[in-house]
Design an enzyme around this catalytic site. Structure first.
Site, PDB file in Angstrom:
ATOM      1  N   HIS A 135      23.309  10.452   6.469  1.00 43.84           N
ATOM      2  CA  HIS A 135      23.693   9.105   5.922  1.00 43.84           C
ATOM      3  C   HIS A 135      24.548   9.139   4.567  1.00 43.84           C
ATOM      4  O   HIS A 135      24.586   7.939   3.910  1.00 43.84           O
ATOM      5  CB  HIS A 135      22.237   8.361   5.729  1.00 43.84           C
TER       6      HIS A 135
ATOM      7  N   HIS B  51      23.620   3.558   9.452  1.00 46.98           N
ATOM      8  CA  HIS B  51      24.402   2.640  10.426  1.00 46.98           C
ATOM      9  C   HIS B  51      25.417   2.096   9.888  1.00 46.98           C
ATOM     10  O   HIS B  51      25.297   1.526   8.831  1.00 46.98           O
ATOM     11  CB  HIS B  51      23.029   1.688  10.955  1.00 46.98           C
TER      12      HIS B  51
ATOM     13  N   GLY C 234      24.725  -0.873  15.086  1.00 45.58           N
ATOM     14  CA  GLY C 234      25.483  -2.245  15.266  1.00 45.58           C
ATOM     15  C   GLY C 234      26.846  -2.204  16.052  1.00 45.58           C
ATOM     16  O   GLY C 234      27.631  -2.972  15.948  1.00 45.58           O
TER      17      GLY C 234
ATOM     18  N   SER D 273      20.973  -0.874  21.613  1.00 47.73           N
ATOM     19  CA  SER D 273      20.578  -2.217  22.095  1.00 47.73           C
ATOM     20  C   SER D 273      21.587  -2.738  22.819  1.00 47.73           C
ATOM     21  O   SER D 273      21.484  -3.526  23.887  1.00 47.73           O
ATOM     22  CB  SER D 273      20.274  -3.026  20.859  1.00 47.73           C
TER      23      SER D 273
HETATM   24  C1  LIG Z   1      18.939   5.092  16.127  1.00 47.03           C
HETATM   25  C2  LIG Z   1      19.624   4.912  15.154  1.00 47.03           C
HETATM   26  N1  LIG Z   1      19.905   5.646  13.976  1.00 47.03           N
HETATM   27  C3  LIG Z   1      20.948   4.927  13.234  1.00 47.03           C
HETATM   28  C4  LIG Z   1      21.256   5.757  12.095  1.00 47.03           C
HETATM   29  O1  LIG Z   1      21.712   5.040  11.075  1.00 47.03           O
HETATM   30  O2  LIG Z   1      20.841   7.003  11.896  1.00 47.03           O
HETATM   31  S1  LIG Z   1      21.323   3.159  13.357  1.00 47.03           S
HETATM   32  C5  LIG Z   1      20.146   3.486  14.871  1.00 47.03           C
HETATM   33  C6  LIG Z   1      20.093   2.141  15.746  1.00 47.03           C
HETATM   34  C7  LIG Z   1      21.290   1.893  16.678  1.00 47.03           C
HETATM   35  O3  LIG Z   1      20.954   1.050  17.477  1.00 47.03           O
HETATM   36  P1  LIG Z   1      21.963  -0.209  17.867  1.00 47.03           P
HETATM   37  O4  LIG Z   1      23.142   0.387  18.584  1.00 47.03           O
HETATM   38  O5  LIG Z   1      21.053  -1.255  18.393  1.00 47.03           O
HETATM   39  O6  LIG Z   1      22.584  -0.858  16.645  1.00 47.03           O
END
Ligand SMILES: Cc1nc(C(=O)O)sc1CCOP(=O)(O)O
Length: 202
Positions: free
Chosen positions: A104, A124, A158, A179
């Site tokens: 991160h 994310h 996202g 998602s």
């Molecule tokens: C499982 C996960 N890990 C993340 C990180 O930042 O490490 S963000 C995340 C969720 C991603 O989901 P979507 O594609 O629905 O946005």
């Protein structure tokens, strides 16, 4: 460059439901992360066996957290999180295992590479219901990470067909999606839409 598309399991679907979707889309997907914090090692093994029987190649399956399960089942690798065993320990126990680390920040990314990670997942990127309550990190640091490590970097969080182009412009190896694919009404149609945008078409 052929960019990769990984799919992350939701932690909310049954083994059967996930298996049905994975068997339908695996031809267009490079990696399936089993991110199932409530499943025991035994349940993970059963899910991997079942995915394999349904035609999903073992090398496309990535097991979150459990290097022992990934190694024993000869899957494509393990994905380590903050709460996981240190990458260097996992590497020592299972030298041939491909190790992904979720990071991160740039500092975490550089640290994970030093500890033997084979690939990184940074996020994310954009706000997402899958990571509620934490502000998105955006694309700037993602680009810095890509410039400062030598291992492949994936972006997560996202990511939609509408923003995939700007994500790929940072030089990432690929994207990981939860998602946008697994919660879509038609996951195959969704995967094909991502693929189209990843090729710069449409
Ligand atoms: C499982 C996960 N890990 C993340 C990180 O930042 O490490 S963000 C995340 C969720 C991603 O989901 P979507 O594609 O629905 O946005």
């Amino acid at each position: 460059m052929n960019r990769q598309l990984h799919v992350i399991s939701t932690g909310q679907q049954s083994k059967e439901e996930f298996g049905r979707i994975a068997s339908t889309i695996h031809e267009y997907v490079d990696g399936f992360h089993l991110r199932e914090k409530k499943w025991t090692a035994k349940e993970l093994v059963a899910a991997i066996q079942s995915l394999s029987e349904q035609g999903v190649p073992l090398e496309k399956i990535i097991v979150n957290d459990r290097g022992d399960v990934a190694h024993s089942m000869k899957t494509g690798g393990v994905q380590l999180a903050h709460h996981s065993m240190d990458a260097s320990l996992v590497k020592k126990a299972f030298p041939a295992l491909q190790i992904g680390c979720s990071v991160h920040s740039l500092a975490e990314a550089m640290g994970a590479e030093k500890k033997g990670a084979n690939r990184l997942l940074y996020g994310h990127i954009f706000s997402t219901a899958s990571k509620p309550g934490v502000p998105p990190r955006g694309l700037r640091e993602l680009g810095e990470i890509v410039q400062n490590v030598t291992i492949p970097v994936f972006a997560i969080g996202g990511i939609t067909p509408g923003n995939v182009e700007e994500v790929l412009a940072t030089g990432v190896e690929g994207i990981a999606v939860l998602s946008g694919i697994l919660k879509a009404n038609d996951p195959l149609e969704a995967v094909l839409e991502y693929r189209k945008k990843m090729k710069g078409e449409g």
